[in-house]
Design a protein around this motif. Structure first.
Motif, PDB file in Angstrom:
ATOM      1  N   UNK A  18      -7.219  16.308  -9.876  1.00  0.00           N
ATOM      2  CA  UNK A  18      -6.649  15.093  -9.289  1.00  0.00           C
ATOM      3  C   UNK A  18      -6.870  13.975 -10.304  1.00  0.00           C
ATOM      4  N   UNK A  19      -5.781  13.383 -10.738  1.00  0.00           N
ATOM      5  CA  UNK A  19      -5.824  12.456 -11.868  1.00  0.00           C
ATOM      6  C   UNK A  19      -6.321  11.071 -11.464  1.00  0.00           C
ATOM      7  N   UNK A  20      -6.840  10.368 -12.476  1.00  0.00           N
ATOM      8  CA  UNK A  20      -7.409   9.043 -12.256  1.00  0.00           C
ATOM      9  C   UNK A  20      -6.384   8.065 -11.664  1.00  0.00           C
ATOM     10  N   UNK A  21      -5.151   8.122 -12.157  1.00  0.00           N
ATOM     11  CA  UNK A  21      -4.123   7.197 -11.670  1.00  0.00           C
ATOM     12  C   UNK A  21      -3.883   7.367 -10.177  1.00  0.00           C
ATOM     13  N   UNK A  22      -3.826   8.616  -9.740  1.00  0.00           N
ATOM     14  CA  UNK A  22      -3.642   8.892  -8.313  1.00  0.00           C
ATOM     15  C   UNK A  22      -4.832   8.387  -7.513  1.00  0.00           C
ATOM     16  N   UNK A  23      -6.043   8.616  -8.013  1.00  0.00           N
ATOM     17  CA  UNK A  23      -7.238   8.187  -7.279  1.00  0.00           C
ATOM     18  C   UNK A  23      -7.318   6.663  -7.189  1.00  0.00           C
ATOM     19  N   UNK A  24      -6.953   5.984  -8.276  1.00  0.00           N
ATOM     20  CA  UNK A  24      -6.975   4.508  -8.262  1.00  0.00           C
ATOM     21  C   UNK A  24      -6.044   3.966  -7.180  1.00  0.00           C
ATOM     22  N   UNK A  25      -4.843   4.510  -7.130  1.00  0.00           N
ATOM     23  CA  UNK A  25      -3.875   4.046  -6.131  1.00  0.00           C
ATOM     24  C   UNK A  25      -4.265   4.474  -4.722  1.00  0.00           C
ATOM     25  N   UNK A  26      -4.697   5.737  -4.614  1.00  0.00           N
ATOM     26  CA  UNK A  26      -4.954   6.324  -3.300  1.00  0.00           C
ATOM     27  C   UNK A  26      -6.131   5.634  -2.613  1.00  0.00           C
ATOM     28  N   UNK A  27      -7.210   5.441  -3.370  1.00  0.00           N
ATOM     29  CA  UNK A  27      -8.385   4.772  -2.807  1.00  0.00           C
ATOM     30  C   UNK A  27      -8.215   3.244  -2.819  1.00  0.00           C
ATOM     31  N   UNK A  28      -7.840   2.708  -3.972  1.00  0.00           N
ATOM     32  CA  UNK A  28      -7.837   1.249  -4.131  1.00  0.00           C
ATOM     33  C   UNK A  28      -6.705   0.538  -3.406  1.00  0.00           C
ATOM     34  N   UNK A  29      -5.581   1.197  -3.260  1.00  0.00           N
ATOM     35  CA  UNK A  29      -4.423   0.568  -2.609  1.00  0.00           C
ATOM     36  C   UNK A  29      -4.155   1.147  -1.213  1.00  0.00           C
ATOM     37  N   UNK A  30      -3.922   2.464  -1.143  1.00  0.00           N
ATOM     38  CA  UNK A  30      -3.562   3.043   0.162  1.00  0.00           C
ATOM     39  C   UNK A  30      -4.704   2.927   1.181  1.00  0.00           C
ATOM     40  N   UNK A  31      -5.895   3.396   0.785  1.00  0.00           N
ATOM     41  CA  UNK A  31      -7.011   3.334   1.737  1.00  0.00           C
ATOM     42  C   UNK A  31      -7.354   1.877   2.062  1.00  0.00           C
ATOM     43  N   UNK A  32      -7.350   1.014   1.041  1.00  0.00           N
ATOM     44  CA  UNK A  32      -7.619  -0.412   1.297  1.00  0.00           C
ATOM     45  C   UNK A  32      -6.637  -0.989   2.313  1.00  0.00           C
ATOM     46  N   UNK A  33      -5.384  -0.591   2.208  1.00  0.00           N
ATOM     47  CA  UNK A  33      -4.370  -1.109   3.128  1.00  0.00           C
ATOM     48  C   UNK A  33      -4.634  -0.643   4.561  1.00  0.00           C
ATOM     49  N   UNK A  34      -5.063   0.602   4.723  1.00  0.00           N
ATOM     50  CA  UNK A  34      -5.408   1.070   6.078  1.00  0.00           C
ATOM     51  C   UNK A  34      -6.544   0.230   6.655  1.00  0.00           C
ATOM     52  N   UNK A  35      -7.553  -0.045   5.826  1.00  0.00           N
ATOM     53  CA  UNK A  35      -8.694  -0.850   6.282  1.00  0.00           C
ATOM     54  C   UNK A  35      -8.223  -2.258   6.667  1.00  0.00           C
ATOM     55  N   UNK A  36      -7.419  -2.863   5.809  1.00  0.00           N
ATOM     56  CA  UNK A  36      -6.955  -4.233   6.076  1.00  0.00           C
ATOM     57  C   UNK A  36      -6.117  -4.304   7.353  1.00  0.00           C
ATOM     58  N   UNK A  37      -5.228  -3.340   7.529  1.00  0.00           N
ATOM     59  CA  UNK A  37      -4.352  -3.362   8.711  1.00  0.00           C
ATOM     60  C   UNK A  37      -5.111  -3.017   9.991  1.00  0.00           C
ATOM     61  N   UNK A  38      -6.126  -2.152   9.870  1.00  0.00           N
ATOM     62  CA  UNK A  38      -6.977  -1.862  11.028  1.00  0.00           C
ATOM     63  C   UNK A  38      -7.728  -3.133  11.438  1.00  0.00           C
ATOM     64  N   UNK A  39      -8.292  -3.822  10.467  1.00  0.00           N
ATOM     65  CA  UNK A  39      -9.015  -5.067  10.764  1.00  0.00           C
ATOM     66  C   UNK A  39      -8.087  -6.097  11.404  1.00  0.00           C
ATOM     67  N   UNK A  40      -6.862  -6.183  10.883  1.00  0.00           N
ATOM     68  CA  UNK A  40      -5.903  -7.139  11.452  1.00  0.00           C
ATOM     69  C   UNK A  40      -5.589  -6.792  12.909  1.00  0.00           C
ATOM     70  N   UNK A  41      -5.552  -5.483  13.198  1.00  0.00           N
ATOM     71  CA  UNK A  41      -5.198  -5.045  14.560  1.00  0.00           C
ATOM     72  C   UNK A  41      -6.298  -5.342  15.575  1.00  0.00           C
TER      73      UNK A  41
END
Ligand code: MN3
Length: 197
Positions: A18-41
Motif C-alpha cells: 500500500x503506497x504512501x500516496x494512498x495512505x496520505x490521502x486515505x488517512x489524512x483526507x478521507x478519514x479526517x473528513x469522516x471525523x469532521x462530518x461526524x463531529x458536525x452531526x
C-alpha cells in the motif's frame, strides 16, 4: 468530539503493498473528513459525549436528521480506525497457531479462507467492506455496503478490508483483485487473533 487517531506506523510503512500516496490521502483526507462530518452531526446535540460504538449501535433511535450522517461518518471513523490497526509494516507477522487452527476448522485451511475472503471482497458492488467475524462461536465472512459494519449490531470484527476505490485506485487503478492479493502481506495476524479473544 472525535479526533483523527495517528497511524500506528509511518505513511510509507506499508510500501510496496500500500503506497504512501494512498495512505496520505486515505488517512489524512478521507478519514479526517469522516471525523469532521461526524463531529458536525453531533455538535450541540445530547450525543456530543457519546461513545462511537454506542452511536453506531443506536442509529435507528437517533433523531432522523442525524441517522444518515452518523451511519456514513461514524461508520467511516470506526471502520478506518479499525483498518489502520489490523495492518502492520513487518509483513504481517506470523499467524498465531491458535488462529490458524480456528481458520482451518471454519474454512479448511488458510489459503481457502483467503480465497473466500477475496471472492467476497471482489463481489462487493461499488463501495464497501468485507469482514471476518465471529458470531455464535462460528467464524464467518461478511460484506457491508458503504461504511456499515458488524459493529452496528454489536459485533467487533476480527479482520476487515476497505474496498472503496479510494483505498487502492492510485496504485492499482481498477484492479481490485491485485490490491486484495497484496494486502495479505500487511495483515497483522496478532491483532486479528486478539480481536477473536
Ligand atoms: Mn476508506
Amino acid at each position: 468530539m472525535f479526533t483523527l487517531p495517528d497511524l500506528p506506523y509511518a505513511y510509507d510503512a506499508l510500501e510496496p503493498y500500500i503506497d504512501e500516496g494512498t495512505m496520505l490521502l486515505h488517512h489524512g483526507k478521507h478519514h479526517q473528513t469522516y471525523v469532521d462530518k461526524l463531529n458536525a452531526a453531533i455538535k450541540g446535540t445530547e450525543y456530543e459525549d457519546a461513545e462511537l460504538t454506542e452511536l453506531l449501535q443506536n442509529i435507528d433511535n437517533l433523531p432522523s436528521e442525524m441517522q444518515l450522517p452518523v451511519r456514513h461518518n461514524g461508520g467511516g471513523h470506526y471502520n478506518h480506525t479499525f483498518f489502520w490497526n489490523i495492518m502492520s509494516p513487518d509483513g504481517g507477522g506470523e499467524l498465531p497457531s491458535e488462529l490458524d487452527a480456528r481458520i482451518a476448522t471454519s474454512f479448511g485451511d488458510l489459503e481457502t479462507f483467503k480465497d473466500k475472503f477475496a471472492e467476497a471482497a471482489v463481489s462487493v458492488f461499488g463501495s464497501g467492506w468485507v469482514w471476518l467475524i465471529e458470531e455464535n462461536g462460528q467464524l464467518m465472512i461478511e460484506r457491508s455496503p458503504l461504511q456499515d459494519s458488524p459493529m452496528m449490531r454489536g459485533i467487533e470484527p476480527a479482520l476487515g478490508l476497505d474496498v472503496w476505490e479510494h483505498a487502492y485506485y492510485l496504485k492499482y487503478q481498477n484492479k481490485r483483485p491485485d490490491y486484495i492479493e497484496a494486502w495479505w502481506s500487511v495483515v497483522n495476524w496478532e491483532e486479528v487473533a486478539k480481536r477473536l479473544g
